[in-house]
Scaffold this motif. Structure first.
Motif, PDB file in Angstrom:
ATOM      1  N   ASP A 112     -31.413-100.147  77.814  1.00 25.51           N
ATOM      2  CA  ASP A 112     -32.753-100.719  77.973  1.00 25.51           C
ATOM      3  C   ASP A 112     -33.530-100.065  79.115  1.00 25.51           C
ATOM      4  OD1 ASP A 112     -32.362-102.623  75.875  1.00 25.51           O
ATOM      5  OD2 ASP A 112     -31.189-103.843  77.260  1.00 25.51           O
ATOM      6  N   CYS A 113     -33.660 -98.751  79.028  1.00 20.49           N
ATOM      7  CA  CYS A 113     -34.307 -97.989  80.103  1.00 20.49           C
ATOM      8  C   CYS A 113     -35.771 -98.365  80.304  1.00 20.49           C
ATOM      9  CB  CYS A 113     -34.203 -96.491  79.812  1.00 20.49           C
ATOM     10  SG  CYS A 113     -32.527 -95.860  79.918  1.00 20.49           S
ATOM     11  N   ASP A 114     -36.412 -98.858  79.255  1.00 20.64           N
ATOM     12  CA  ASP A 114     -37.812 -99.245  79.388  1.00 20.64           C
ATOM     13  C   ASP A 114     -37.991-100.454  80.296  1.00 20.64           C
ATOM     14  OD1 ASP A 114     -36.388-100.611  77.353  1.00 20.64           O
ATOM     15  OD2 ASP A 114     -38.269-101.415  76.543  1.00 20.64           O
ATOM     16  N   MET A 115     -36.912-101.172  80.552  1.00 18.13           N
ATOM     17  CA  MET A 115     -36.965-102.352  81.419  1.00 18.13           C
ATOM     18  C   MET A 115     -36.542-102.042  82.848  1.00 18.13           C
ATOM     19  SD  MET A 115     -37.957-104.495  79.143  1.00 18.13           S
ATOM     20  CE  MET A 115     -37.760-106.064  79.997  1.00 18.13           C
ATOM     21  N   LEU A 116     -36.148-100.802  83.129  1.00 14.96           N
ATOM     22  CA  LEU A 116     -35.615-100.440  84.442  1.00 14.96           C
ATOM     23  C   LEU A 116     -36.672 -99.784  85.317  1.00 14.96           C
ATOM     24  CD1 LEU A 116     -32.190 -98.872  83.367  1.00 14.96           C
ATOM     25  CD2 LEU A 116     -32.637-101.229  84.074  1.00 14.96           C
ATOM     26  N   SER A 117     -36.603-100.070  86.622  1.00 14.07           N
ATOM     27  CA  SER A 117     -37.463 -99.404  87.599  1.00 14.07           C
ATOM     28  C   SER A 117     -36.816 -98.085  88.018  1.00 14.07           C
ATOM     29  CB  SER A 117     -37.663-100.300  88.821  1.00 14.07           C
ATOM     30  OG  SER A 117     -36.425-100.474  89.504  1.00 14.07           O
ATOM     31  N   PHE A 118     -37.543 -97.303  88.834  1.00 17.57           N
ATOM     32  CA  PHE A 118     -36.977 -96.047  89.334  1.00 17.57           C
ATOM     33  C   PHE A 118     -35.693 -96.317  90.111  1.00 17.57           C
ATOM     34  CE2 PHE A 118     -41.119 -94.547  88.251  1.00 17.57           C
ATOM     35  CZ  PHE A 118     -41.011 -93.177  88.085  1.00 17.57           C
ATOM     36  N   SER A 119     -35.717 -97.327  90.968  1.00 15.87           N
ATOM     37  CA  SER A 119     -34.524 -97.629  91.777  1.00 15.87           C
ATOM     38  C   SER A 119     -33.372 -98.115  90.909  1.00 15.87           C
ATOM     39  CB  SER A 119     -34.858 -98.667  92.855  1.00 15.87           C
ATOM     40  OG  SER A 119     -35.318 -99.876  92.267  1.00 15.87           O
ATOM     41  N   ASP A 120     -33.664 -98.915  89.880  1.00 10.18           N
ATOM     42  CA  ASP A 120     -32.610 -99.392  88.971  1.00 10.18           C
ATOM     43  C   ASP A 120     -31.927 -98.214  88.289  1.00 10.18           C
ATOM     44  OD1 ASP A 120     -33.149-102.045  89.513  1.00 10.18           O
ATOM     45  OD2 ASP A 120     -34.580-102.247  87.863  1.00 10.18           O
ATOM     46  N   ILE A 121     -32.739 -97.256  87.832  1.00 15.65           N
ATOM     47  CA  ILE A 121     -32.186 -96.081  87.147  1.00 15.65           C
ATOM     48  C   ILE A 121     -31.293 -95.282  88.084  1.00 15.65           C
ATOM     49  CG2 ILE A 121     -32.770 -93.860  86.089  1.00 15.65           C
ATOM     50  CD1 ILE A 121     -35.298 -95.218  84.986  1.00 15.65           C
ATOM     51  N   SER A 157     -35.864 -99.006 101.333  1.00 13.58           N
ATOM     52  CA  SER A 157     -36.217-100.134 100.469  1.00 13.58           C
ATOM     53  C   SER A 157     -35.144-100.443  99.423  1.00 13.58           C
ATOM     54  CB  SER A 157     -37.544 -99.853  99.752  1.00 13.58           C
ATOM     55  OG  SER A 157     -38.591 -99.671 100.683  1.00 13.58           O
ATOM     56  N   HIS A 158     -34.489 -99.401  98.908  1.00 12.71           N
ATOM     57  CA  HIS A 158     -33.602 -99.606  97.758  1.00 12.71           C
ATOM     58  C   HIS A 158     -32.151 -99.199  98.008  1.00 12.71           C
ATOM     59  CE1 HIS A 158     -37.212-100.445  95.462  1.00 12.71           C
ATOM     60  NE2 HIS A 158     -37.734 -99.282  95.831  1.00 12.71           N
ATOM     61  N   GLY A 159     -31.875 -98.534  99.126  1.00 14.56           N
ATOM     62  CA  GLY A 159     -30.498 -98.162  99.432  1.00 14.56           C
ATOM     63  C   GLY A 159     -29.943 -97.054  98.564  1.00 14.56           C
ATOM     64  N   VAL A 160     -30.816 -96.268  97.953  1.00 13.21           N
ATOM     65  CA  VAL A 160     -30.379 -95.172  97.097  1.00 13.21           C
ATOM     66  C   VAL A 160     -31.417 -94.061  97.166  1.00 13.21           C
ATOM     67  CG1 VAL A 160     -31.524 -96.063  95.021  1.00 13.21           C
ATOM     68  CG2 VAL A 160     -29.496 -94.631  94.783  1.00 13.21           C
ATOM     69  N   HIS A 161     -30.982 -92.813  96.946  1.00 15.37           N
ATOM     70  CA  HIS A 161     -31.902 -91.681  96.992  1.00 15.37           C
ATOM     71  C   HIS A 161     -32.806 -91.656  95.763  1.00 15.37           C
ATOM     72  CE1 HIS A 161     -30.300 -89.527 100.523  1.00 15.37           C
ATOM     73  NE2 HIS A 161     -29.116 -90.000 100.151  1.00 15.37           N
ATOM     74  N   LEU A 162     -34.011 -91.155  95.942  1.00 16.20           N
ATOM     75  CA  LEU A 162     -34.925 -90.946  94.825  1.00 16.20           C
ATOM     76  C   LEU A 162     -34.657 -89.558  94.259  1.00 16.20           C
ATOM     77  CD1 LEU A 162     -37.334 -91.757  93.066  1.00 16.20           C
ATOM     78  CD2 LEU A 162     -38.858 -90.863  94.849  1.00 16.20           C
ATOM     79  N   GLY A 163     -33.962 -89.507  93.143  1.00 19.06           N
ATOM     80  CA  GLY A 163     -33.604 -88.226  92.538  1.00 19.06           C
ATOM     81  C   GLY A 163     -34.586 -87.820  91.455  1.00 19.06           C
ATOM     82  N   PHE A 164     -34.303 -86.692  90.820  1.00 22.07           N
ATOM     83  CA  PHE A 164     -35.140 -86.219  89.719  1.00 22.07           C
ATOM     84  C   PHE A 164     -34.861 -86.989  88.428  1.00 22.07           C
ATOM     85  CE2 PHE A 164     -35.128 -82.439  92.485  1.00 22.07           C
ATOM     86  CZ  PHE A 164     -36.493 -82.163  92.537  1.00 22.07           C
ATOM     87  N   MET A 165     -33.617 -87.459  88.271  1.00 19.12           N
ATOM     88  CA  MET A 165     -33.221 -88.025  86.988  1.00 19.12           C
ATOM     89  C   MET A 165     -34.032 -89.262  86.609  1.00 19.12           C
ATOM     90  SD  MET A 165     -31.406 -87.470  84.351  1.00 19.12           S
ATOM     91  CE  MET A 165     -30.160 -86.292  84.860  1.00 19.12           C
ATOM     92  N   SER A 166     -34.445 -90.069  87.596  1.00 18.61           N
ATOM     93  CA  SER A 166     -35.240 -91.253  87.265  1.00 18.61           C
ATOM     94  C   SER A 166     -36.584 -90.850  86.665  1.00 18.61           C
ATOM     95  CB  SER A 166     -35.436 -92.128  88.501  1.00 18.61           C
ATOM     96  OG  SER A 166     -35.947 -91.379  89.588  1.00 18.61           O
ATOM     97  N   PHE A 167     -37.163 -89.742  87.142  1.00 13.33           N
ATOM     98  CA  PHE A 167     -38.412 -89.243  86.553  1.00 13.33           C
ATOM     99  C   PHE A 167     -38.176 -88.755  85.122  1.00 13.33           C
ATOM    100  CE2 PHE A 167     -39.245 -88.920  91.104  1.00 13.33           C
ATOM    101  CZ  PHE A 167     -40.548 -89.380  91.209  1.00 13.33           C
ATOM    102  N   TYR A 168     -37.039 -88.064  84.911  1.00 15.32           N
ATOM    103  CA  TYR A 168     -36.732 -87.580  83.571  1.00 15.32           C
ATOM    104  C   TYR A 168     -36.564 -88.740  82.591  1.00 15.32           C
ATOM    105  CZ  TYR A 168     -35.561 -83.303  86.176  1.00 15.32           C
ATOM    106  OH  TYR A 168     -35.587 -82.205  87.010  1.00 15.32           O
ATOM    107  N   VAL A 169     -35.815 -89.756  83.004  1.00 18.11           N
ATOM    108  CA  VAL A 169     -35.553 -90.892  82.120  1.00 18.11           C
ATOM    109  C   VAL A 169     -36.855 -91.628  81.805  1.00 18.11           C
ATOM    110  CG1 VAL A 169     -34.403 -93.139  81.931  1.00 18.11           C
ATOM    111  CG2 VAL A 169     -33.165 -91.180  82.882  1.00 18.11           C
TER     112      VAL A 169
END
Length: 401
Positions: free
Chosen positions: A282-291, A223-235
């Motif tokens: 502006d991390c509050d405006m970013l999705s998991f994939s954006d991060i 869907s997003h062309g990028v891996h789902l890592g741990f860092m997006s959950f941390y952010v």
């Protein structure tokens, strides 16, 4: 017409820079947009490119020199005013000058091969002395002189080990600190000496996030062309926790407290030049994939020394992940003027008591270092508990609860 090569504009937070490396030499031809010099600030390496094709007429600042914004460091002669006559004249003048230098105070005229050899080692004919061989300068005399000179140089180095890169026993190596490393050292000392720093700890059960990543790993990539890592959950969890505890998203300025109503999170990245902290805006405006995409892009730029000033300025809170290097626990140091930093560590299976039974769970220690002048124990402990809740039940991030 001569084009002046200037130091790029430096932001207010960067007072000076250092000439890191000249990619071109004087009188060398340069193509348009070709990098001439690397300039290192305390945050990033800036590449200065040629605005036009031409010949580098002069270099005004050597490698290692400290320079300032808009300072003149070199001059470029554009190619459109360089013609064949200029080149021929320059070569003739250079040849005459070399010959004059080599035979200065000496009536001897040398053949081209000997002139080149002397020029290579920055010698003059009258410097070559040999009591056993009297007469004209010969290759044998030059070789003999160089042999004696190298031996003398070697002896001198052995007596002055402290001034050389390597000592004779090859037991240590001495290299100058980079501007970035100097700044890191100064800021670490500043944080330690000028803040009332304290660290509090907690631990997180990462089982739910690990299962979630396994379940949706392939679909997320499709869907997003990028891996789902741990860092997006941390952010994501940090942003929600900062909303609950605004003191941790604040900073001290003199006798005032500045509360930030935005969420720019610095991500500590280790590079060959040292630690850098590019900022996710502006991390509050970013999705998991954006991060994940932005972190991947910033990490790639950091490893290639392509980060720009705007990638590094700002940041209200920092996340550092020592777990990628195997760190089980640490006490991270605050990144001034920020008031807190979150340390993430290695996920490791450990026996834990769950409902009166022992289970092996993937556990991770988290550490929050904070400035006690601004943040009290209630806020620091509550912040980590909020992080723990969100990471152990990541559905809370989607439901915003």
């Amino acid at each position: 017409m001569i084009i002046e090569i200037l130091v790029p504009d430096l932001p207010e937070s960067v007072s000076s820079a250092t000439i890191a490396k000249w990619h071109k030499k004087t009188n060398e031809t340069i193509n348009r947009d070709e990098v001439i010099v690397d300039i290192e600030t305390d945050k990033v390496v800036l590449e200065v490119a040629a605005p036009e094709s031409g010949v580098l007429e002069s270099i005004l600042k050597k490698e290692g020199s400290v320079v300032f914004s808009k300072q003149l460091i070199a001059k470029l002669k554009p190619v459109n005013i360089i013609n064949e006559t200029d080149i021929n004249q320059a070569e003739e003048i250079s040849d005459i000058f070399q010959k004059k230098t080599l035979i200065e105070n000496d009536t001897e005229v040398l053949n081209p091969s000997l002139r080149r050899l002397l020029s290579k080692h920055n010698l003059k004919p009258n410097m070559i002395e040999d009591k056993d061989i009297i007469g004209k300068t010969t290759r044998k005399k030059i070789d003999s002189y160089l042999l004696d000179s190298n031996k003398l140089h070697s002896d001198k180095n052995s007596k002055n080990k402290q001034d050389s890169d390597f000592n004779m026993d090859n037991r240590y190596r001495r290299v100058p600190m980079t501007q970035l490393r100097k700044t890191i050292a100064n800021r670490l000392l500043e944080a330690k000496n000028n803040t009332a720093m304290l660290t509090t700890f907690n631990e997180v059960n990462m089982k739910c996030i690990i299962n979630l990543r396994k379940m949706y790993k392939e679909k997320f990539i499709e869907s997003h062309g990028v891996h789902l890592g741990f860092m997006s959950f941390y952010v994501k969890s940090v942003v929600e926790a900062l909303k609950c505890y605004p003191e941790i998203n604040a900073s001290i300025n003199g006798e005032d407290i500045i509360y930030h109503n935005y969420f720019d999170v610095s991500i500590a990245v280790s590079t060959s030049r040292g630690l850098v902290t590019p900022v996710l805006k502006d991390c509050d405006m970013l999705s998991f994939s954006d991060i994940e995409k932005k972190i991947k892009k910033l990490a790639s730029k950091a490893s290639d020394a392509k980060l720009k000033i705007e990638d590094l300025v700002g940041g209200n809170f920092t996340i550092t992940n020592g777990g990628v290097f195997g760190s089980l626990m640490s006490t991270p140091i605050i990144n001034p003027p920020q008031s807190a930093i979150l340390g993430i560590h290695k996920i490791q299976d450990r026996p834990m008591a769950v409902d009166g039974k022992v289970e092996v769970l993937p556990m991770m220690y988290v550490a929050l270092s904070y400035d006690h002048r601004l943040i009290d124990g209630r806020e620091s402990v509550g912040f980590l508990l909020k992080i723990k809740e969100l990471l152990e039940e990541p559905v809370r991030l989607l439901l915003n609860i």
